[in-house]
Write an enzyme that holds these catalytic residues in place. Sequence first.
Site, PDB file in Angstrom:
ATOM      1  N   MET A 145       0.848  -1.200   0.000  1.00 32.13           N
ATOM      2  CA  MET A 145       0.000   0.000   0.000  1.00 32.13           C
ATOM      3  C   MET A 145       0.882   1.247   0.000  1.00 32.13           C
ATOM      4  O   MET A 145       0.421   2.337   0.366  1.00 32.13           O
ATOM      5  CB  MET A 145      -0.941  -0.005   1.211  1.00 32.13           C
ATOM      6  CG  MET A 145      -1.900  -1.193   1.167  1.00 32.13           C
ATOM      7  SD  MET A 145      -3.479  -0.887   1.984  1.00 32.13           S
ATOM      8  CE  MET A 145      -2.963  -0.566   3.639  1.00 32.13           C
TER       9      MET A 145
ATOM     10  N   ALA B  63       4.085   3.965   0.901  1.00 35.53           N
ATOM     11  CA  ALA B  63       4.850   4.465   2.064  1.00 35.53           C
ATOM     12  C   ALA B  63       5.930   3.434   2.387  1.00 35.53           C
ATOM     13  O   ALA B  63       6.036   2.939   3.517  1.00 35.53           O
ATOM     14  CB  ALA B  63       3.929   4.737   3.254  1.00 35.53           C
TER      15      ALA B  63
ATOM     16  N   HIS C  64       9.057   1.188   3.247  1.00 38.48           N
ATOM     17  CA  HIS C  64      10.142   1.278   4.232  1.00 38.48           C
ATOM     18  C   HIS C  64      11.063   0.074   4.043  1.00 38.48           C
ATOM     19  O   HIS C  64      10.862  -0.738   3.126  1.00 38.48           O
ATOM     20  CB  HIS C  64       9.579   1.388   5.649  1.00 38.48           C
ATOM     21  CG  HIS C  64       8.553   0.348   5.993  1.00 38.48           C
ATOM     22  ND1 HIS C  64       8.846  -0.998   6.053  1.00 38.48           N
ATOM     23  CD2 HIS C  64       7.219   0.446   6.264  1.00 38.48           C
ATOM     24  CE1 HIS C  64       7.765  -1.671   6.371  1.00 38.48           C
ATOM     25  NE2 HIS C  64       6.753  -0.826   6.496  1.00 38.48           N
TER      26      HIS C  64
ATOM     27  N   HIS D 282       9.571  -3.302   3.328  1.00 38.67           N
ATOM     28  CA  HIS D 282       9.192  -3.541   1.928  1.00 38.67           C
ATOM     29  C   HIS D 282      10.438  -3.819   1.078  1.00 38.67           C
ATOM     30  O   HIS D 282      10.417  -4.668   0.185  1.00 38.67           O
ATOM     31  CB  HIS D 282       8.461  -2.322   1.345  1.00 38.67           C
ATOM     32  CG  HIS D 282       7.159  -2.001   2.014  1.00 38.67           C
ATOM     33  ND1 HIS D 282       6.984  -0.890   2.799  1.00 38.67           N
ATOM     34  CD2 HIS D 282       5.966  -2.648   2.001  1.00 38.67           C
ATOM     35  CE1 HIS D 282       5.736  -0.854   3.238  1.00 38.67           C
ATOM     36  NE2 HIS D 282       5.098  -1.908   2.779  1.00 38.67           N
TER      37      HIS D 282
ATOM     38  N   GLN E 285     -10.398  -2.488   2.423  1.00 38.74           N
ATOM     39  CA  GLN E 285      -9.905  -3.127   3.650  1.00 38.74           C
ATOM     40  C   GLN E 285      -9.879  -2.168   4.838  1.00 38.74           C
ATOM     41  O   GLN E 285      -9.447  -2.538   5.918  1.00 38.74           O
ATOM     42  CB  GLN E 285      -8.540  -3.775   3.417  1.00 38.74           C
ATOM     43  CG  GLN E 285      -7.376  -2.807   3.204  1.00 38.74           C
ATOM     44  CD  GLN E 285      -6.118  -3.559   2.783  1.00 38.74           C
ATOM     45  OE1 GLN E 285      -6.002  -4.008   1.650  1.00 38.74           O
ATOM     46  NE2 GLN E 285      -5.173  -3.704   3.687  1.00 38.74           N
TER      47      GLN E 285
ATOM     48  N   GLY F 296       5.076  -9.967   4.466  1.00 37.38           N
ATOM     49  CA  GLY F 296       5.763  -9.899   5.748  1.00 37.38           C
ATOM     50  C   GLY F 296       5.016 -10.696   6.812  1.00 37.38           C
ATOM     51  O   GLY F 296       3.790 -10.755   6.816  1.00 37.38           O
TER      52      GLY F 296
ATOM     53  N   GLN G 260      -3.163 -11.973   8.124  1.00 36.23           N
ATOM     54  CA  GLN G 260      -3.329 -11.715   6.682  1.00 36.23           C
ATOM     55  C   GLN G 260      -2.590 -12.787   5.873  1.00 36.23           C
ATOM     56  O   GLN G 260      -3.125 -13.357   4.913  1.00 36.23           O
ATOM     57  CB  GLN G 260      -2.780 -10.323   6.367  1.00 36.23           C
ATOM     58  CG  GLN G 260      -2.520 -10.067   4.898  1.00 36.23           C
ATOM     59  CD  GLN G 260      -2.077  -8.640   4.619  1.00 36.23           C
ATOM     60  OE1 GLN G 260      -2.887  -7.733   4.689  1.00 36.23           O
ATOM     61  NE2 GLN G 260      -0.826  -8.425   4.264  1.00 36.23           N
TER      62      GLN G 260
ATOM     63  N   LEU H 150       8.869  -2.335  11.956  1.00 37.16           N
ATOM     64  CA  LEU H 150       8.623  -1.308  10.939  1.00 37.16           C
ATOM     65  C   LEU H 150       7.186  -1.407  10.433  1.00 37.16           C
ATOM     66  O   LEU H 150       6.679  -2.482  10.183  1.00 37.16           O
ATOM     67  CB  LEU H 150       9.591  -1.465   9.768  1.00 37.16           C
ATOM     68  CG  LEU H 150      11.071  -1.223  10.051  1.00 37.16           C
ATOM     69  CD1 LEU H 150      11.852  -1.140   8.747  1.00 37.16           C
ATOM     70  CD2 LEU H 150      11.296   0.047  10.850  1.00 37.16           C
TER      71      LEU H 150
HETATM   72  O1  PAF Z   1      -0.235  -5.693   3.674  1.00 32.94           O
HETATM   73  C1  PAF Z   1      -0.627  -4.810   2.878  1.00 32.94           C
HETATM   74  O2  PAF Z   1       0.085  -3.858   2.582  1.00 32.94           O
HETATM   75  C2  PAF Z   1      -2.006  -4.923   2.270  1.00 32.94           C
HETATM   76  O3  PAF Z   1      -2.904  -5.491   3.155  1.00 32.94           O
HETATM   77  C3  PAF Z   1      -2.016  -5.654   0.915  1.00 32.94           C
HETATM   78  C4  PAF Z   1      -1.604  -7.113   1.080  1.00 32.94           C
HETATM   79  C5  PAF Z   1      -1.099  -4.968  -0.062  1.00 32.94           C
HETATM   80  C6  PAF Z   1      -3.439  -5.650   0.339  1.00 32.94           C
HETATM   81  O4  PAF Z   1      -3.910  -4.355   0.151  1.00 32.94           O
END
Ligand code: PAF
Length: 273
Positions: free
Chosen positions: A27, A29, A31, A34, A58, A144, A150, A181
């Site tokens: 999503m 931003a 860091h 990622h 979400q 992650g 999730q 993070l």
């Molecule tokens: O973990 C996230 O950044 C979000 O939940 C994802 C998996 C990109 C779905 O929008």
Amino acid sequence: MIIARSVSELRSALDTCKGGIGFVPTMGALHIGHRTLIDAARKENECVVVSIFVNPTQFLPGEDLSKYPRKEEADFKICELSGVDILFYPDVSAMYGEDEVRICAPDIRGYILEGTSRPGHFDGVLTVVMKLLNMVRPSRVYFGKKDAQQLALITQMCQNFFMNIEIVPMETVRESDGLALSSRNAYLNPIERQEALKLSAALKCATKMLMQGNTKSTEIKGAMEAILEPLDVEYVAVVNRAFELIDEVVIGDTIVLVAARVGMTRLIDNVWM
Ligand code: PAF
């Protein structure tokens, strides 16, 4: 790096990929957490695709959708410098139409813990991930471990829908003082940031208790709650990898999780045992 803003642009860009695709959905931003996912994707695949999409479905009403950090320029630079081949950067109309079919999270695993605090959240996550996986068609997708529930639900979705994709779980990246993070750390003021360290301190305590031979979930939770006490704690839980609550820690099959509010910011963290 190709930047694709629509599904047709993404499809044309994917036509240029030779070999297997490693995919990192985000999503934005971005860091170091990622970056770790992207670096792993870069090492293990011929082509790397990253998506940046702040997925409205979400977020619950009243959550931080409108103020969720958006850092287009910095994110593009990070992707470019990390060797990303294709950056998918759609807007909401490229991803969603009217009155659509949605994926539903399972009744139990989708509605405990994060699902209790944020009912409907995982329906939105699973729906957007299903769309993204169908668009990108990766061989491997990277997530992650910090978003453990999730990760478990996406893994289950891929199994339940017979999707032939390898899911690669990656370790949580922490600051040197233990703070996990998260893009939401940007909301914390210096005092709150200090308070937020109680989450990782509580998890460290859980690990220490286990190393000392205490496997009782209630005792581990009790000790963690004492550390977290001044915070607005939403849950402390001990689950197995299938996300069932358990009374005894089983090494190799346990996750200890915490969710708490620090000021207005909701944070989650966990440790895999
Ligand atoms: O973990 C996230 O950044 C979000 O939940 C994802 C998996 C990109 C779905 O929008």
